[in-house]
Motif scaffolding. Structure first.
Motif, short mmCIF file in Angstrom:
data_model
loop_
_atom_site.label_atom_id
_atom_site.label_comp_id
_atom_site.label_asym_id
_atom_site.label_seq_id
_atom_site.Cartn_x
_atom_site.Cartn_y
_atom_site.Cartn_z
N THR A 19 -3.11 -2.90 4.03
CA THR A 19 -4.52 -2.93 3.63
C THR A 19 -4.69 -3.39 2.19
N PHE A 20 -3.91 -2.82 1.28
CA PHE A 20 -4.05 -3.14 -0.14
C PHE A 20 -2.81 -3.88 -0.66
N GLY A 21 -2.05 -4.48 0.24
CA GLY A 21 -0.78 -5.11 -0.11
C GLY A 21 -0.89 -6.31 -1.04
N ARG A 22 -2.02 -6.97 -1.07
CA ARG A 22 -2.17 -8.15 -1.92
C ARG A 22 -2.63 -7.80 -3.33
N ARG A 23 -2.89 -6.56 -3.57
CA ARG A 23 -3.37 -6.15 -4.90
C ARG A 23 -2.22 -6.00 -5.88
N ARG A 24 -2.53 -6.31 -7.11
CA ARG A 24 -1.57 -6.12 -8.19
C ARG A 24 -1.56 -4.63 -8.53
N LEU A 25 -0.45 -3.98 -8.26
CA LEU A 25 -0.34 -2.54 -8.48
C LEU A 25 0.98 -2.24 -9.18
N SER A 26 0.89 -1.47 -10.22
CA SER A 26 2.14 -1.02 -10.84
C SER A 26 2.58 0.25 -10.12
N LEU A 27 3.86 0.44 -10.05
CA LEU A 27 4.40 1.62 -9.38
C LEU A 27 4.48 2.74 -10.40
N ARG A 28 3.50 3.62 -10.35
CA ARG A 28 3.42 4.71 -11.32
C ARG A 28 3.43 6.04 -10.60
N PHE A 29 4.03 7.00 -11.23
CA PHE A 29 4.06 8.36 -10.69
C PHE A 29 2.63 8.89 -10.52
N SER A 30 1.74 8.55 -11.45
CA SER A 30 0.37 9.05 -11.40
C SER A 30 -0.35 8.60 -10.13
N ARG A 31 0.00 7.42 -9.62
CA ARG A 31 -0.62 6.92 -8.39
C ARG A 31 -0.27 7.85 -7.22
N TYR A 32 0.98 8.33 -7.18
CA TYR A 32 1.41 9.25 -6.12
C TYR A 32 0.73 10.61 -6.27
N VAL A 33 0.52 11.04 -7.49
CA VAL A 33 -0.16 12.32 -7.74
C VAL A 33 -1.60 12.23 -7.25
N VAL A 34 -2.29 11.13 -7.59
CA VAL A 34 -3.67 10.96 -7.14
C VAL A 34 -3.72 10.90 -5.61
N PHE A 35 -2.80 10.16 -5.01
CA PHE A 35 -2.73 10.10 -3.55
C PHE A 35 -2.55 11.50 -2.96
N ALA A 36 -1.63 12.27 -3.52
CA ALA A 36 -1.36 13.62 -3.01
C ALA A 36 -2.60 14.51 -3.17
#
Length: 156
Positions: A70-87
């Motif tokens: 779904t969001f695979g074409r977006r420029r995303l940095s791999l950050r721990f905070s992204r996983y925290v927000v997801f959780a």
């Protein structure tokens, strides 16, 4: 239809396809834990725990599917905070689904495979999917600028 409308429609379609797969995973895991094939699964007397486990398993499916499709074409940095927000957002979504199941069981006095699946799986997951769509787009998989086809490997 404009290119922006087509892009939004494609994103929504892939999100719903991933959601459909997660729905099947959620329903299968919940029903196996709560009702098994005999009508009484290992967590029959603890449907909220069974539902929580099912949602967690389905959430892994949604993260992988949405991140890479779904969001695979977006420029995303791999950050721990992204996983925290997801959780955190998934904890809220779990609360939505469990709230529907608990309301059905504890307030309406309904229990069994049909009412549990209507309240926790159909209604609860529909509401949680709307919540996830609105929040994942803005908070979890927010594009960070630059080329939309590039994924960076920052770990800040």
């Amino acid at each position: 239809m404009s290119s922006t409308s087509r892009a939004h429609a494609a994103k929504l379609a892939s999100f719903l396809a991933i959601g459909g797969l997660a729905f099947l995973v959620d329903a299968a895991v919940f029903n196996l834990l709560a009702f098994w094939v005999t009508g009484r699964g290992p967590l029959f007397d603890q449907p909220l725990i069974a539902k929580t486990i099912a949602i967690v398993v389905a959430s892994i499916v949604t993260y992988v599917g949405n991140r890479y499709w779904t969001f695979g074409r977006r420029r995303l940095s791999l950050r721990f905070s992204r996983y925290v927000v997801f959780a955190l957002l998934n904890l809220a979504a779990i609360g939505i689904q469990l709230g529907c199941l608990a309301f059905s069981r504890n307030v309406l006095g309904l229990e069994g495979p049909i009412p549990d699946n209507i309240s926790g799986t159909l209604i609860g997951q529909a509401l949680a999917t709307i919540f996830r769509y609105l929040t994942y787009d803005r908070l979890v998989f927010r594009e960070e600028g630059g080329d939309a086809d590039t994924i960076t490997e920052e770990t800040a």
